[in-house]
Design a protein around this motif. Sequence first.
Motif, PDB file in Angstrom:
ATOM      1  N   MET A  67       0.791  -1.041  -0.038  1.00  0.00           N
ATOM      2  CA  MET A  67      -0.025   0.100   0.009  1.00  0.00           C
ATOM      3  C   MET A  67       0.680   1.309  -0.015  1.00  0.00           C
ATOM      4  SD  MET A  67      -3.311  -0.742  -0.412  1.00  0.00           S
ATOM      5  CE  MET A  67      -2.726  -1.992  -1.482  1.00  0.00           C
ATOM      6  N   THR A  68       1.959   1.077   0.710  1.00  0.00           N
ATOM      7  CA  THR A  68       2.783   2.650   0.662  1.00  0.00           C
ATOM      8  C   THR A  68       3.903   2.342  -0.245  1.00  0.00           C
ATOM      9  OG1 THR A  68       3.985   1.887   2.947  1.00  0.00           O
ATOM     10  CG2 THR A  68       1.876   2.938   3.151  1.00  0.00           C
ATOM     11  N   ALA A  69       4.178   1.208  -0.852  1.00  0.00           N
ATOM     12  CA  ALA A  69       5.488   0.907  -1.422  1.00  0.00           C
ATOM     13  C   ALA A  69       5.744   2.211  -2.579  1.00  0.00           C
ATOM     14  CB  ALA A  69       5.674  -0.415  -2.159  1.00  0.00           C
ATOM     15  N   PRO A  70       4.745   2.505  -3.440  1.00  0.00           N
ATOM     16  CA  PRO A  70       5.115   3.487  -4.447  1.00  0.00           C
ATOM     17  C   PRO A  70       5.632   4.890  -4.021  1.00  0.00           C
ATOM     18  CG  PRO A  70       2.930   2.456  -5.030  1.00  0.00           C
ATOM     19  CD  PRO A  70       3.416   1.895  -3.692  1.00  0.00           C
ATOM     20  N   GLU A  71       4.817   5.336  -2.890  1.00  0.00           N
ATOM     21  CA  GLU A  71       5.318   6.463  -2.313  1.00  0.00           C
ATOM     22  C   GLU A  71       6.550   6.332  -1.378  1.00  0.00           C
ATOM     23  OE1 GLU A  71       4.389   9.578  -2.802  1.00  0.00           O
ATOM     24  OE2 GLU A  71       2.708   8.798  -4.251  1.00  0.00           O
ATOM     25  N   SER A  72       6.843   4.998  -0.837  1.00  0.00           N
ATOM     26  CA  SER A  72       8.218   4.952  -0.108  1.00  0.00           C
ATOM     27  C   SER A  72       9.169   5.093  -1.093  1.00  0.00           C
ATOM     28  CB  SER A  72       7.766   3.632   0.515  1.00  0.00           C
ATOM     29  OG  SER A  72       7.155   3.510   1.513  1.00  0.00           O
ATOM     30  N   PHE A  73       9.247   4.460  -2.276  1.00  0.00           N
ATOM     31  CA  PHE A  73      10.158   4.563  -3.234  1.00  0.00           C
ATOM     32  C   PHE A  73      10.475   5.825  -3.785  1.00  0.00           C
ATOM     33  CE2 PHE A  73       9.419  -0.166  -2.960  1.00  0.00           C
ATOM     34  CZ  PHE A  73      10.792  -0.521  -2.559  1.00  0.00           C
ATOM     35  N   ARG A  74       9.433   6.643  -4.005  1.00  0.00           N
ATOM     36  CA  ARG A  74       9.505   8.120  -4.421  1.00  0.00           C
ATOM     37  C   ARG A  74      10.318   8.698  -3.484  1.00  0.00           C
ATOM     38  NH1 ARG A  74       5.897   9.729  -8.202  1.00  0.00           N
ATOM     39  NH2 ARG A  74       4.411   8.624  -7.316  1.00  0.00           N
ATOM     40  N   PHE A  75       9.922   8.446  -2.081  1.00  0.00           N
ATOM     41  CA  PHE A  75      10.772   9.027  -0.976  1.00  0.00           C
ATOM     42  C   PHE A  75      12.186   8.527  -1.130  1.00  0.00           C
ATOM     43  CE2 PHE A  75      12.562   8.507   3.335  1.00  0.00           C
ATOM     44  CZ  PHE A  75      12.663   9.876   3.637  1.00  0.00           C
ATOM     45  N   THR A  76      12.653   7.316  -1.224  1.00  0.00           N
ATOM     46  CA  THR A  76      14.173   7.085  -1.123  1.00  0.00           C
ATOM     47  C   THR A  76      14.796   7.108  -2.421  1.00  0.00           C
ATOM     48  OG1 THR A  76      13.425   4.738  -1.741  1.00  0.00           O
ATOM     49  CG2 THR A  76      13.495   5.056   0.760  1.00  0.00           C
ATOM     50  N   TYR A  77      14.075   7.539  -3.387  1.00  0.00           N
ATOM     51  CA  TYR A  77      14.723   7.681  -4.863  1.00  0.00           C
ATOM     52  C   TYR A  77      15.863   8.512  -4.716  1.00  0.00           C
ATOM     53  CZ  TYR A  77      15.433   9.469  -9.524  1.00  0.00           C
ATOM     54  OH  TYR A  77      16.172   9.697 -10.700  1.00  0.00           O
ATOM     55  N   SER A  78      15.925   9.646  -4.122  1.00  0.00           N
ATOM     56  CA  SER A  78      17.157  10.607  -4.128  1.00  0.00           C
ATOM     57  C   SER A  78      18.479   9.920  -3.370  1.00  0.00           C
ATOM     58  CB  SER A  78      16.740  12.069  -3.427  1.00  0.00           C
ATOM     59  OG  SER A  78      16.506  11.665  -1.852  1.00  0.00           O
ATOM     60  N   ALA A  79      18.260   8.894  -2.586  1.00  0.00           N
ATOM     61  CA  ALA A  79      19.515   8.555  -2.091  1.00  0.00           C
ATOM     62  C   ALA A  79      20.256   7.555  -3.239  1.00  0.00           C
ATOM     63  CB  ALA A  79      19.006   7.193  -0.848  1.00  0.00           C
ATOM     64  N   ASN A  80      19.910   6.803  -4.113  1.00  0.00           N
ATOM     65  CA  ASN A  80      20.320   6.011  -5.179  1.00  0.00           C
ATOM     66  C   ASN A  80      19.565   6.090  -6.346  1.00  0.00           C
ATOM     67  OD1 ASN A  80      21.749   4.442  -7.007  1.00  0.00           O
ATOM     68  ND2 ASN A  80      22.641   3.214  -5.130  1.00  0.00           N
ATOM     69  N   PRO A  81      19.593   7.229  -7.265  1.00  0.00           N
ATOM     70  CA  PRO A  81      18.381   7.308  -8.243  1.00  0.00           C
ATOM     71  C   PRO A  81      18.813   6.100  -9.248  1.00  0.00           C
ATOM     72  CG  PRO A  81      19.360   9.553  -7.829  1.00  0.00           C
ATOM     73  CD  PRO A  81      20.120   8.449  -6.998  1.00  0.00           C
ATOM     74  N   ASP A  82      20.140   5.873  -9.623  1.00  0.00           N
ATOM     75  CA  ASP A  82      20.486   4.714 -10.749  1.00  0.00           C
ATOM     76  C   ASP A  82      19.964   3.703  -9.956  1.00  0.00           C
ATOM     77  OD1 ASP A  82      21.956   6.614 -11.987  1.00  0.00           O
ATOM     78  OD2 ASP A  82      23.675   6.043 -11.283  1.00  0.00           O
ATOM     79  N   ARG A  83      20.004   3.113  -8.673  1.00  0.00           N
ATOM     80  CA  ARG A  83      19.483   1.711  -8.392  1.00  0.00           C
ATOM     81  C   ARG A  83      17.957   1.835  -8.397  1.00  0.00           C
ATOM     82  NH1 ARG A  83      22.202  -2.279  -4.585  1.00  0.00           N
ATOM     83  NH2 ARG A  83      23.716  -1.693  -6.039  1.00  0.00           N
ATOM     84  N   HIS A  84      16.974   2.656  -8.320  1.00  0.00           N
ATOM     85  CA  HIS A  84      15.661   2.899  -8.252  1.00  0.00           C
ATOM     86  C   HIS A  84      15.088   2.776  -9.890  1.00  0.00           C
ATOM     87  CE1 HIS A  84      15.958   4.268  -4.326  1.00  0.00           C
ATOM     88  NE2 HIS A  84      14.634   4.113  -4.282  1.00  0.00           N
ATOM     89  N   VAL A  85      15.958   3.321 -10.720  1.00  0.00           N
ATOM     90  CA  VAL A  85      15.916   3.200 -12.090  1.00  0.00           C
ATOM     91  C   VAL A  85      16.062   1.845 -12.512  1.00  0.00           C
ATOM     92  CG1 VAL A  85      16.587   3.937 -14.571  1.00  0.00           C
ATOM     93  CG2 VAL A  85      16.090   5.651 -12.663  1.00  0.00           C
TER      94      VAL A  85
END
Length: 422
Positions: free
Chosen positions: A321-339
């Motif tokens: 339920m909160t995964a999409p927004e959680s990963f939007r939050f953590t994105y800046s820590a490692n953009p390449d890995r999220h992509v």
Amino acid sequence: MAAETVFTYAAPGLKFGPGASAELAHDLAALGCRRVLLVTDPGVLATGAPERIVDLLRAGGVDVEVYADVHVEPTDRSLQDAVEHARVLSRVDGVVAVGGGSSIDTAKAVNLMLCAPGELMDYVNAPIGNGQAPPTDLLPLVAVPTTTGTGAESTTVCVLDVLARKVKTGISHARLRPTLAVIDPELTMSQPAGVTASAGMDILCHALESYTARPYATFERKRADERVPYCGANPISDMWAERAMSLLAQSFRRAVTDGGDVGARTDMALAATFAGLGFGNAGVHVPHANAYPVAGQVREFRAEGYPGDGPLVPHGMSVAMTAPESFRFTYSANPDRHVRAAELLAPGVRCDDAVDLLPTALTELMRDIGLPSGLAELGFGADDVPALVEGSLAQPRLLSISPRPVEADDLATIFSRSMQNW
């Protein structure tokens, strides 16, 4: 402060493949087990799989007692009931869990309390419990999963609801890890579509959270006796997570829409195993921390496909339920890995802003497999956000693995934006 230079990796013995469960008598004999307690739940019992396994074990010379009253999404009360049942048996020399994460986690708690002194809450993670370590080795535990999702057969964690606190937490120690995981895809063929969807999201979030976790080398260096099983993202856990995501990309939707697709079921079982081997060492972070209060505080919603009555948000659904927004939050820590994770999960996904790639891949998948659209559909509203935040903050072990520091305001934003994911 010296940075950590060492990561650790551990896993249970593993047997995988159609028909693997037929060899359990041999496996238990090799572990020196001649009298075992088999732990399962009523829904799994109704499939006939535990009965077939009991017959095979007895034919192979193994004496078996059965506890079939596991509570789906275990509570401190249900675990204590299982422990009390086990304690009245004449001595067993092993424990076998047949079922999903609930049965496996219940078996972990039973195994712990058959061997360790004190009360269950002595071993529950602080600050909910006392966080004590088991003082001795436990009995051999063989985990036979019948769902594809939790990865409990690979991990050191037993998850439970503490009813008085209305919060989900866990017991975590290396001694809880099963001795042997026996993964037989044939046992998952009767899994309902809704269970497949929810449990599959647990697989996916295990892989994504371990892959995006705070790297092990960013933690403070610890002495050998201080290191915990969850050490942060590392090269070995990354490998398992990537492979799990690739398998999910090709088979998750098919497994939900066509439960009889043996290839898709086998891929899901393998993905669950790989993700478990990854997060069982790297750890999980924000979505799982948020899932605990979501499951613990639900008032009326009950997911289809699960036995019993009363409110129930299955674990994988609560994580998602909160995964999409959680990963939007953590994105800046490692953009390449999220992509990279988005590309593995949804090849060809496109967004104007890269921060949206992984959230978009997740919401499209969640919609396709029939999950609720967000927390509002589970019965939560804006007034519930403070209590949800408090419940998440009670999971410091998980939040410490987030690649970004997480404050109460951050969690409030994630919960608020997760009321409606699409």
